[in-house]
Scaffold this active site. Sequence first.
Site, PDB file in Angstrom:
ATOM      1  N   CYS A   1       0.791  -1.237   0.000  1.00  0.00           N
ATOM      2  CA  CYS A   1       0.000   0.000   0.000  1.00  0.00           C
ATOM      3  C   CYS A   1       0.822   1.286   0.000  1.00  0.00           C
ATOM      4  O   CYS A   1       0.715   2.070  -0.945  1.00  0.00           O
ATOM      5  CB  CYS A   1      -0.954  -0.006   1.192  1.00  0.00           C
ATOM      6  SG  CYS A   1      -2.196  -1.291   1.058  1.00  0.00           S
TER       7      CYS A   1
ATOM      8  N   LYS B   1       2.919   2.253  -3.265  1.00  0.00           N
ATOM      9  CA  LYS B   1       2.122   2.513  -4.478  1.00  0.00           C
ATOM     10  C   LYS B   1       1.142   3.668  -4.275  1.00  0.00           C
ATOM     11  O   LYS B   1       0.895   4.437  -5.202  1.00  0.00           O
ATOM     12  CB  LYS B   1       1.433   1.236  -4.962  1.00  0.00           C
ATOM     13  CG  LYS B   1       0.073   0.955  -4.378  1.00  0.00           C
ATOM     14  CD  LYS B   1      -0.583  -0.229  -5.075  1.00  0.00           C
ATOM     15  CE  LYS B   1      -1.779  -0.737  -4.297  1.00  0.00           C
ATOM     16  NZ  LYS B   1      -2.825   0.240  -4.016  1.00  0.00           N
TER      17      LYS B   1
HETATM   18  P1  NAD Z   1      -4.356  -8.866  -3.863  1.00  0.00           P
HETATM   19  O1  NAD Z   1      -3.427  -8.798  -4.996  1.00  0.00           O
HETATM   20  O2  NAD Z   1      -4.000  -9.667  -2.641  1.00  0.00           O
HETATM   21  O3  NAD Z   1      -5.785  -9.422  -4.372  1.00  0.00           O
HETATM   22  C1  NAD Z   1      -6.423  -8.971  -5.521  1.00  0.00           C
HETATM   23  C2  NAD Z   1      -7.220 -10.135  -6.094  1.00  0.00           C
HETATM   24  O4  NAD Z   1      -8.048  -9.653  -7.149  1.00  0.00           O
HETATM   25  C3  NAD Z   1      -6.370 -11.231  -6.699  1.00  0.00           C
HETATM   26  O5  NAD Z   1      -6.681 -12.471  -6.069  1.00  0.00           O
HETATM   27  C4  NAD Z   1      -6.762 -11.247  -8.186  1.00  0.00           C
HETATM   28  O6  NAD Z   1      -6.742 -12.535  -8.762  1.00  0.00           O
HETATM   29  C5  NAD Z   1      -8.166 -10.700  -8.113  1.00  0.00           C
HETATM   30  N1  NAD Z   1      -8.692 -10.143  -9.375  1.00  0.00           N
HETATM   31  C6  NAD Z   1      -8.087  -9.357 -10.288  1.00  0.00           C
HETATM   32  N2  NAD Z   1      -8.946  -9.057 -11.306  1.00  0.00           N
HETATM   33  C7  NAD Z   1     -10.109  -9.665 -11.015  1.00  0.00           C
HETATM   34  C8  NAD Z   1     -11.377  -9.723 -11.665  1.00  0.00           C
HETATM   35  N3  NAD Z   1     -11.612  -9.084 -12.801  1.00  0.00           N
HETATM   36  N4  NAD Z   1     -12.351 -10.456 -11.080  1.00  0.00           N
HETATM   37  C9  NAD Z   1     -12.138 -11.108  -9.917  1.00  0.00           C
HETATM   38  N5  NAD Z   1     -10.956 -11.073  -9.261  1.00  0.00           N
HETATM   39  C10 NAD Z   1      -9.960 -10.372  -9.798  1.00  0.00           C
HETATM   40  O7  NAD Z   1      -4.673  -7.356  -3.461  1.00  0.00           O
HETATM   41  P2  NAD Z   1      -5.012  -6.760  -2.007  1.00  0.00           P
HETATM   42  O8  NAD Z   1      -3.778  -6.587  -1.215  1.00  0.00           O
HETATM   43  O9  NAD Z   1      -6.162  -7.513  -1.422  1.00  0.00           O
HETATM   44  O10 NAD Z   1      -5.500  -5.277  -2.421  1.00  0.00           O
HETATM   45  C11 NAD Z   1      -6.714  -5.059  -3.094  1.00  0.00           C
HETATM   46  C12 NAD Z   1      -6.998  -3.561  -3.080  1.00  0.00           C
HETATM   47  O11 NAD Z   1      -7.194  -3.112  -1.726  1.00  0.00           O
HETATM   48  C13 NAD Z   1      -5.874  -2.695  -3.647  1.00  0.00           C
HETATM   49  O12 NAD Z   1      -6.428  -1.588  -4.275  1.00  0.00           O
HETATM   50  C14 NAD Z   1      -5.126  -2.257  -2.395  1.00  0.00           C
HETATM   51  O13 NAD Z   1      -4.451  -1.035  -2.596  1.00  0.00           O
HETATM   52  C15 NAD Z   1      -6.259  -2.088  -1.413  1.00  0.00           C
HETATM   53  N6  NAD Z   1      -5.874  -2.243  -0.013  1.00  0.00           N
HETATM   54  C16 NAD Z   1      -4.982  -3.195   0.346  1.00  0.00           C
HETATM   55  C17 NAD Z   1      -4.664  -3.354   1.696  1.00  0.00           C
HETATM   56  C18 NAD Z   1      -3.659  -4.394   2.120  1.00  0.00           C
HETATM   57  O14 NAD Z   1      -3.197  -4.316   3.256  1.00  0.00           O
HETATM   58  N7  NAD Z   1      -3.326  -5.358   1.292  1.00  0.00           N
HETATM   59  C19 NAD Z   1      -5.258  -2.545   2.658  1.00  0.00           C
HETATM   60  C20 NAD Z   1      -6.192  -1.592   2.257  1.00  0.00           C
HETATM   61  C21 NAD Z   1      -6.493  -1.455   0.912  1.00  0.00           C
END
Ligand code: NAD
Length: 439
Positions: free
Chosen positions: A266, A269
């Site tokens: 996070c 990026k």
């Molecule tokens: P991640 O990479 O762990 O998971 C994303 C998932 O989305 C993957 O499993 C991928 O296969 C899936 N995906 C992609 N395209 C898809 C589609 N069209 N249909 C269905 N699934 C699809 O990502 P994350 O860490 O969970 O982060 C997700 C979002 O949340 C990002 O924007 C991130 O910035 C935000 N976020 C992350 C955190 C964190 O701590 N990881 C905290 C707050 C916010």
Amino acid sequence: MRIAVVGTGYVGLVTGTCFSEMGVHVTCVDIDQDKIDRLNQGIIPIYEPGLERLVHKNVKSGRLHFTTRLEDVLNDVDIVFSAVGTPPDEDGSADLKYVLDVAHTIGKHLNHYIVVATKSTVPVGTARKVKEVINEELSRRGVDIDFDVASNPEFLKEGDAVKDFMSPDRVIVGVESERARKLMARLYKPFMIVNDRLIYTDIPSAEMIKYAANSMLATRISFMNDIANLCELVGADVNMVRKGIGSDTRIGKKFLYAGCGYGGSCFPKDVKALIKTAADHGYPMRVLQAVEEVNHDQKLVLFHKLVKYYGGEEQLRGKIIAIWGLSFKPETDDMREAPSLVLIDLLLKAGATVRVYDPVAMDECRRRIGDSVTYAANRYDAASGADALMLVTEWKEFRLPNPETLKGTMRGHLILDGRNILDGNELQQEGFEYHCIGK
Ligand code: NAD
């Protein structure tokens, strides 16, 4: 209530699981067939404390389901959350490909009113784009179906994600209709029994809040790292400075720890994306540019200390360096932008042999860099025969090593503590040369 959560990663899986724990019927959707197959077999693809038990419990109760096909569940839910990844594009902006893919799928198959809530971290204006894409698909089908968009950014911390989701400091809900507000309020009601922490905003403000929050936290870290580097030059101790300033209630104690740089999925990026958004509007984010620059350099600090100790980079050839901690922070196996990766790369390029140990991120490290390093069975095994030991992630099990055991197992006597968690006096008494950050 029935919802779908699209994207079953760190955020989506925690979100879906915690809502199901509160009695909501949840379907988690992901395009990764292997991930969904494993989840359907009860295998949890990430390490997150407390998550596995909750997933199993709610699957058993029949409230939590996994599928790859959003179209099969779309017309059976009230709210669709989009929690897909928004990785940085080459120019630093958030890549919205996955978010818009989800919007296309919704527009192609929607046939009743829903709220489309974005949980992914997305730049201001994304909800508007999502709405446009869904409307384009609906008009291509020649149908007129009412729906709302909402912004519901997620603030959970990896390593504490379940706890953060179940007892949030606040929940931000950006909406533009009363109907959407009521549905979101109903969904979050079970989390607000003791204390109502729902904050309603307009959608652009909700989108901005997430970036501003992460950028503020990253700023505190880079600020303290800058102070730490100055402490080293002037003979002050950053830990004392931290306690001194943190006791000022206007400043507060949290996120004031100096270290070897922030990483993760996070902060890096999101800071980049906010700088890019501002640049697109002709505004330079000078503070955040400096935050990034300081963090980039801070990831090199342990390496520079090592080079200084040995009197030149060429002296690292043939040395054995132990690394304790690979994940970008404790209690997660996530290695995105981890400082350990930068260090390993520098050490290998300098001709050193690297022995690593992490309580949970070894498989993830192997997946990323293969067998270019030696994977140790435990912390002492990593230190075995090493000339120097670098502590990179502040896992609890690294806090109190036995100095005698370390002395007996290491070849050299240098310990570089990138998180200021070891007892330097104790190690020095045992004959180690100990260096940390900002002292
Ligand atoms: P991640 O990479 O762990 O998971 C994303 C998932 O989305 C993957 O499993 C991928 O296969 C899936 N995906 C992609 N395209 C898809 C589609 N069209 N249909 C269905 N699934 C699809 O990502 P994350 O860490 O969970 O982060 C997700 C979002 O949340 C990002 O924007 C991130 O910035 C935000 N976020 C992350 C955190 C964190 O701590 N990881 C905290 C707050 C916010």
